[in-house]
Write a protein that holds these residues in place. Sequence first.
Motif, PDB file in Angstrom:
ATOM      1  N   GLU A  69       0.882  -1.073   0.026  1.00 35.24           N
ATOM      2  CA  GLU A  69      -0.119  -0.088  -0.055  1.00 35.24           C
ATOM      3  C   GLU A  69       0.845   1.138   0.100  1.00 35.24           C
ATOM      4  N   THR A  70       2.261   1.305   0.224  1.00 37.04           N
ATOM      5  CA  THR A  70       2.991   2.309   0.509  1.00 37.04           C
ATOM      6  C   THR A  70       4.124   2.465  -0.644  1.00 37.04           C
ATOM      7  N   LEU A 105       0.966   6.891   0.674  1.00 30.06           N
ATOM      8  CA  LEU A 105       0.300   5.518   0.428  1.00 30.06           C
ATOM      9  C   LEU A 105      -0.130   5.675  -1.394  1.00 30.06           C
ATOM     10  N   ARG A 106      -0.403   4.618  -1.885  1.00 30.65           N
ATOM     11  CA  ARG A 106      -0.725   4.445  -3.179  1.00 30.65           C
ATOM     12  C   ARG A 106      -2.155   4.968  -3.506  1.00 30.65           C
ATOM     13  N   TYR A 107      -2.504   5.636  -4.497  1.00 23.15           N
ATOM     14  CA  TYR A 107      -3.599   6.363  -4.864  1.00 23.15           C
ATOM     15  C   TYR A 107      -4.229   6.220  -6.199  1.00 23.15           C
ATOM     16  N   GLY A 166      -6.921   4.354  -4.001  1.00 27.40           N
ATOM     17  CA  GLY A 166      -7.091   3.282  -3.059  1.00 27.40           C
ATOM     18  C   GLY A 166      -7.621   3.445  -1.828  1.00 27.40           C
ATOM     19  N   ALA A 220      -6.394   0.492   4.100  1.00 28.78           N
ATOM     20  CA  ALA A 220      -4.827   0.337   3.830  1.00 28.78           C
ATOM     21  C   ALA A 220      -4.096   0.496   5.220  1.00 28.78           C
TER      22      ALA A 220
END
Length: 134
Positions: A49-50, A86-88, A90, A95
Motif C-alpha cells: 500500500e505504500t 500511500l498509493r492512490y 485506493g 490500507a
Amino acid sequence: MTVATDPQPLAGPAPAAGPDTEPGERGRLRIDPSVVRKIAEHLADLAPETLPAPRTVAGVGVGSTGATAKVSLAGQRVDLYLELALRYPGPVHSAVDRLRNRINEEIQRITGYQVGSVSVTVTALLPEPSVRVQ
C-alpha cells in the motif's frame, strides 16, 4: 526522534552458565528503540500500500524517502508514530488498518514488546508510477 524511558541495563551480571542453566537465568536481552524504529520503517516500506515519497530541497528533487517512524518505549510497551505515503487511488482507511495490524503483530513477534499504539500520518497520496514507453 526516539524517546526511551525506563532504561534497562543491557545485561545483568552473568551467572555461571552451564548446560544445566535455565535459559531465563542466562542473562537479559534489551532491544534498543532505534532497532524497533528501523523494523517499523522497513515493514511499512515493504507494504504494497505504500510508496516512497519524492524528496525536494529548495524545490529541487533529491531522490525519495520511505516511511519514517518515532518510537516511545516504557518498560515492555512500545508506541509507534509513522509517517508514510500511500498509493492512490485506493482505500486509505483500510490500507492504514492493514498496515497497523501487520506492524503490531511483527513488532511483538520479533522483539517481544507489547505494542500499545501505532499512529499513522499519511503525508502523501501518490499515483502508481507509470512506465514510460519510448
